[in-house]
Design an enzyme around this catalytic site. Structure first.
Site, PDB file in Angstrom:
ATOM      1  N   LYS A  70     -62.954  26.402 -63.828  1.00 58.43           N
ATOM      2  CA  LYS A  70     -61.983  25.402 -63.471  1.00 58.43           C
ATOM      3  C   LYS A  70     -60.806  26.178 -63.149  1.00 58.43           C
ATOM      4  CE  LYS A  70     -63.688  21.797 -66.467  1.00 58.43           C
ATOM      5  NZ  LYS A  70     -63.608  21.264 -67.645  1.00 58.43           N
ATOM      6  N   LYS A 183     -61.849   9.209 -75.626  1.00 55.78           N
ATOM      7  CA  LYS A 183     -60.783  10.500 -75.923  1.00 55.78           C
ATOM      8  C   LYS A 183     -59.579  10.508 -75.030  1.00 55.78           C
ATOM      9  CE  LYS A 183     -61.775  14.962 -75.143  1.00 55.78           C
ATOM     10  NZ  LYS A 183     -62.831  16.111 -75.260  1.00 55.78           N
ATOM     11  N   LYS A 185     -56.134  12.535 -74.094  1.00 55.15           N
ATOM     12  CA  LYS A 185     -55.327  13.873 -74.173  1.00 55.15           C
ATOM     13  C   LYS A 185     -54.129  13.752 -74.593  1.00 55.15           C
ATOM     14  CE  LYS A 185     -58.382  16.138 -71.760  1.00 55.15           C
ATOM     15  NZ  LYS A 185     -59.185  17.448 -72.269  1.00 55.15           N
ATOM     16  N   HIS A 316     -69.240  20.698 -74.967  1.00 57.16           N
ATOM     17  CA  HIS A 316     -68.055  20.259 -74.036  1.00 57.16           C
ATOM     18  C   HIS A 316     -68.586  20.215 -72.732  1.00 57.16           C
ATOM     19  CE1 HIS A 316     -65.129  22.155 -71.424  1.00 57.16           C
ATOM     20  NE2 HIS A 316     -64.511  21.019 -72.017  1.00 57.16           N
ATOM     21  N   GLU A 336     -70.016  14.446 -74.200  1.00 56.86           N
ATOM     22  CA  GLU A 336     -68.957  14.174 -73.510  1.00 56.86           C
ATOM     23  C   GLU A 336     -69.213  13.419 -72.134  1.00 56.86           C
ATOM     24  OE1 GLU A 336     -66.111  17.383 -73.076  1.00 56.86           O
ATOM     25  OE2 GLU A 336     -64.538  16.144 -72.969  1.00 56.86           O
TER      26      GLU A 336
HETATM   27 MG    MG Z   1     -61.056  19.640 -74.916  1.00 56.99          MG
END
Ligand code: MG
Length: 386
Positions: A70, A183, A185, A316, A336
């Protein structure tokens, strides 16, 4: 005295005859911001670099693997992979442990973690995909599955660039899709905003719907201590990356001090780095990322250590791969749910009643979509196709 018969050869002398590696840049619909952007350390993310590896053997068996990065590192992963790829030609694709070691030593002078192991990850995933396909088993079954489905939660709807009202719409959409957790942030410089977003979403979801938060490493130790205490009232499944990703002692202190579980591990890129956290009990939920640790081979070592230590696991990102790996873990993992990689593949994962169904197609059960060619910036081929 009777002697045992000599072991018979299974006749497996197949060899890797062709390798293709490709560097692809997948555009994202919206620029993405987590706490690292709000603290000024990174720019919003607009694309994901994917390194694909395709393998073929003399007998015509094929494997597909990938790793990713990323913001930066995609061209570097491709360059490293290109340099070490020839190591696999004419090798037996079943000897995955040996091949991982060979790939590792081929580039060992730049390290046995980080970008070097991430590049190896694409080859390793392709080798496991090939092995499972040849056995006509899903990857989960080849590894020895514990579950036909795994709990899943949504992350992509809860980033910091998303206004609060949109956040609530996104949570509703996730629940309608049968996703079992949300979830959010957190970790932005103004913690009052974090608290408001979490309390509003908690109220919207009700007291018991699974909710997690992720600070993406942006708190210092005193702030993390304070925020973990404030978050205790929200009945969270976990607080993720409250501290710098290498601060194992700091994470362990938080895990010991608070009832809310601590989750971390996504940034670690080797078994050794994970082992440090496992030894110090720096995570209640360990979050290994198979492409980042160098593929399925090292991931399985991390999972074995985590199981032995009695940790929970939540791999992840890259749900297309991790759904299989999570299925092989004995306690109930969380996977996820991110739809970001979906345009790369023709297949889709199914979610139902809070869980992601483990695909039963052979291997990873993935094939590349036609759109991938248009996003591919560089490629290299070695050997000959049969
Ligand atoms: Mg994370």
């Amino acid at each position: 005295m009777q002697t045992s018969p000599a072991p018979q050869s299974c006749g497996d002398d197949d060899r890797i005859s062709w390798i293709r590696i490709a560097s692809t840049f997948l555009p994202l619909a919206t620029p993405i911001s987590d706490a690292k952007v709000l603290t000024g350390r990174q720019k919003p993310m607009t694309e994901i670099a994917i390194l694909f590896v395709e393998l073929e053997t003399r007998d015509g068996h094929r494997g597909l693997g990938f790793t990713y990065s990323k913001r930066a590192g995609g061209p570097g992963q491709f360059a490293h992979a290109k340099e070490i790829a020839a190591t696999l030609l004419d090798e037996n694709p079943s000897d995955i442990q040996k091949l991982w070691t060979k790939l590792c030593w081929a580039g060992a002078s730049v390290g046995r973690s980080g970008l070097a192991t991430q590049a190896i990850g694409a080859f390793d995933v392709a080798l496991w995909d090939l092995k499972a396909k040849r056995a006509n088993l899903s990857l989960a079954r080849l590894l020895g599955a514990q579950h036909d489905s795994v709990r899943c939660y949504n992350t992509s709807g809860g980033f910091l660039h998303t206004p609060l009202d949109e956040l609530l719409v996104n949570t509703d959409k996730s629940r309608e899709k049968g996703i079992g957790g949300i979830k959010l942030k957190v970790g932005q410089p103004d913690s009052a905003i974090d608290l408001k977003r979490v309390s509003t979403v908690r109220k919207h979801l009700g007291d018991d719907f699974p909710l997690m938060v992720d600070a993406n490493q942006q708190w210092d130790r005193p702030t993390a201590q304070r925020m973990c205490r404030r978050f205790e009232e929200f009945n969270l499944i976990w607080i993720e990356e409250p501290l710098d990703c290498y601060d194992a002692e700091g994470h362990a202190a938080l895990a010991a001090a608070f009832d809310t579980p601590i989750a971390t591990g996504e940034m670690l890129t080797s078994v050794a780095e994970h082992n440090e956290f496992i030894k110090l009990r720096g995570a209640d939920f360990l979050m290994p990322d198979a492409p980042r640790v160098g593929g399925i081979t090292p991931y399985l070592k991390v999972a074995a250590l985590a199981e032995h230590a009695g940790l929970m696991i939540a791999p992840h990102f890259a749900m297309e791969l991790h759904v299989h790996l999570a299925a092989a873990y004995p306690t109930q993992p969380w996977v996820e749910h991110f739809e970001w990689l979906e345009p790369l593949f023709n297949e889709r994962l199914e979610t139902r009643d809070g869980r992601m169904l483990v695909p039963t197609r052979p291997g990873l059960g993935l094939s590349l979509s036609e759109r991938v060619a248009g996003w591919t910036a560089a490629e290299a081929e070695l050997g000959k196709r049969g």
